[in-house]
Motif scaffolding. Structure first.
Motif, PDB file in Angstrom:
ATOM      1  N   GLU A  49      -3.607 -10.043  16.109  1.00 39.25           N
ATOM      2  CA  GLU A  49      -3.938 -10.125  14.711  1.00 39.25           C
ATOM      3  C   GLU A  49      -4.743  -9.004  14.233  1.00 39.25           C
ATOM      4  N   VAL A  50      -5.629  -8.471  15.170  1.00 41.06           N
ATOM      5  CA  VAL A  50      -6.630  -7.370  15.106  1.00 41.06           C
ATOM      6  C   VAL A  50      -5.845  -6.200  14.816  1.00 41.06           C
ATOM      7  N   ALA A  51      -4.995  -6.021  15.934  1.00 42.88           N
ATOM      8  CA  ALA A  51      -3.948  -4.835  16.412  1.00 42.88           C
ATOM      9  C   ALA A  51      -3.311  -4.689  14.964  1.00 42.88           C
ATOM     10  N   LEU A  96      -3.590   2.504   9.490  1.00 44.90           N
ATOM     11  CA  LEU A  96      -3.075   3.746  10.015  1.00 44.90           C
ATOM     12  C   LEU A  96      -1.745   4.290   9.600  1.00 44.90           C
ATOM     13  N   SER A  97      -1.051   3.425   8.931  1.00 47.77           N
ATOM     14  CA  SER A  97       0.345   3.597   8.697  1.00 47.77           C
ATOM     15  C   SER A  97       0.374   4.114   7.221  1.00 47.77           C
ATOM     16  N   PRO A  98       1.707   4.669   6.923  1.00 49.77           N
ATOM     17  CA  PRO A  98       2.001   5.141   5.559  1.00 49.77           C
ATOM     18  C   PRO A  98       1.808   3.811   4.612  1.00 49.77           C
ATOM     19  N   LYS A  99       1.847   2.666   4.930  1.00 45.83           N
ATOM     20  CA  LYS A  99       2.009   1.554   3.951  1.00 45.83           C
ATOM     21  C   LYS A  99       0.188   1.501   3.346  1.00 45.83           C
ATOM     22  N   SER A 100      -0.465   2.419   3.845  1.00 44.10           N
ATOM     23  CA  SER A 100      -1.936   2.089   3.309  1.00 44.10           C
ATOM     24  C   SER A 100      -2.105   3.414   2.643  1.00 44.10           C
ATOM     25  N   SER A 101      -1.314   4.378   2.314  1.00 38.45           N
ATOM     26  CA  SER A 101      -1.582   5.739   1.601  1.00 38.45           C
ATOM     27  C   SER A 101      -2.319   5.666   0.569  1.00 38.45           C
ATOM     28  N   PHE A 102      -2.527   4.547  -0.248  1.00 36.99           N
ATOM     29  CA  PHE A 102      -3.103   4.575  -1.601  1.00 36.99           C
ATOM     30  C   PHE A 102      -4.793   3.999  -1.330  1.00 36.99           C
ATOM     31  N   ILE A 103      -5.058   3.487   0.060  1.00 36.99           N
ATOM     32  CA  ILE A 103      -6.353   3.155   0.441  1.00 36.99           C
ATOM     33  C   ILE A 103      -7.266   4.130   0.801  1.00 36.99           C
ATOM     34  N   ASN A 104      -8.336   4.611  -0.023  1.00 31.07           N
ATOM     35  CA  ASN A 104      -9.142   5.495   0.333  1.00 31.07           C
ATOM     36  C   ASN A 104     -10.667   4.926   0.915  1.00 31.07           C
ATOM     37  N   GLY A 105     -10.581   4.141   1.989  1.00 28.40           N
ATOM     38  CA  GLY A 105     -11.538   3.679   2.568  1.00 28.40           C
ATOM     39  C   GLY A 105     -11.828   2.260   2.135  1.00 28.40           C
ATOM     40  N   VAL A 106     -11.864   1.449   3.008  1.00 30.54           N
ATOM     41  CA  VAL A 106     -12.166  -0.225   2.808  1.00 30.54           C
ATOM     42  C   VAL A 106     -12.762  -0.903   3.915  1.00 30.54           C
TER      43      VAL A 106
END
Length: 321
Positions: A9-11, A18-28
């Motif tokens: 679950e952590v992985a 790290l994937s393209p699915k988080s491309s609109f996240i700028n740090g969280v």
């Protein structure tokens, strides 16, 4: 969620960031804690976590222990007398002053949990019973020795230095006699001989430090030591070796089965968990079950000992269905 997290679950969370699915996240800051923590139990007392079984049981140890300091006359009928006036059940490691008028011992503050505890140092006037809390500025106080050169404390100062310190019992001033960075929290068992030379046990070996000189090893193995006048006694593998202090020449050897501690004032004593032996001589038949260091009053008529009571148990607490 009332369960432990899995490594996968952590992985998965890391893979998402790290994937393209988080491309609109700028740090969280992404919590991976399964929700708010839940209390499993109250009032466990002194508990030491041991691990979690595959069946979801948290194993932990519970301890109920107390210790105090007593005097033991070395003559029949060997009546024990309690020495501490304050904080009953929280004292250990008593040592007599060279003039026999005072007693110093370590006193616990707060709860003890499997050896992890906060200690201070009390000095009692044996005539009036008045106790003074000297509160030396040390992070760890493990062992005391009170000789003509002053009151020695084995421990560490909280600044990464461990070793041997001398405490002025009048002013409370603390002076390091030997310290080293990243040393063991408990410091080193030590005595100061009549010559002013510091002797200590480090890595199972006797070391010495003359005034204004560097610490140097000797060739003598040791697990405990004591001094009297110009002589030093060393314990190693159930044998006590007596040395002439200046030359380290051997003057006597004595067998001391099961011994773990030494004390010397008028007479030389070796002590095990349930035995007390005069060297040379024989065993004392009195009540001598004890733990930790021992100390003789001047002339060797009284012995200060630490006695403990209590029990240890292993418990289990279910943490997941």
């Amino acid at each position: 969620m009332n369960r432990l997290g899995e490594s996968q679950e952590v992985a998965d969370a890391i893979e998402y960031l790290l994937s393209p699915k988080s491309s609109f996240i700028n740090g969280v800051a992404l919590p991976l804690d399964g929700g708010p923590a839940q209390r499993l139990a109250r009032s466990l007392g002194r508990a030491l976590p041991l691990g979690i079984t595959g069946a979801g049981l948290l194993l932990f140890g519970r301890r109920n222990a107390a210790s105090d300091v007593f005097s033991l006359p070395l003559a029949a009928p060997y009546p024990l007398s309690s020495l501490a006036r304050s904080f009953p059940g929280m004292n250990r490691g008593a040592v007599y002053s060279p003039d026999g008028r005072s007693l110093a011992y370590l006193s616990r503050r707060g709860a003890e949990n499997y050896g992890q505890e906060s200690r201070t140092l009390l000095v009692q006037d044996l005539k009036t019973g008045v106790e003074r809390d000297l509160a030396p500025r040390l992070a760890c106080l493990d062992r005391l020795h009170w000789g003509p050169a002053g009151l020695l404390i084995s421990g560490s100062d909280g600044r990464g230095r461990a070793g041997v310190f001398r405490l002025d019992t009048d002013s409370g001033r603390l002076t390091p006699l030997y310290t080293e960075p990243a040393g063991p929290c408990r410091g080193y068992p030590a005595v100061v001989a009549a010559s002013g030379t510091l002797y200590l046990i480090k890595q199972g070996q006797l070391w010495r430090k003359a005034p204004q000189a560097e610490l140097e090893p000797t060739s003598m193995p040791a697990t405990a030591l004591a001094s009297e006048g110009e002589q030093i006694a060393l314990l190693h593998e159930e044998t006590v070796t007596v040395l002439e202090e200046k030359t380290l020449m051997v003057t006597a050897r004595h067998a001391c089965p099961s011994c773990t501690e030494l004390a010397w004032s008028g007479i030389l004593l070796g002590a095990g968990p349930k035995s007390l032996v005069q060297l040379p001589g024989g065993a004392f038949p009195g009540p001598v079950a004890r733990e930790g260091p021992i100390s003789l009053s001047p002339g060797g008529k009284l012995l200060a000992v630490t006695l403990s009571r209590g029990n240890e148990e292993v418990w289990a607490l279910r943490v997941r269905p």
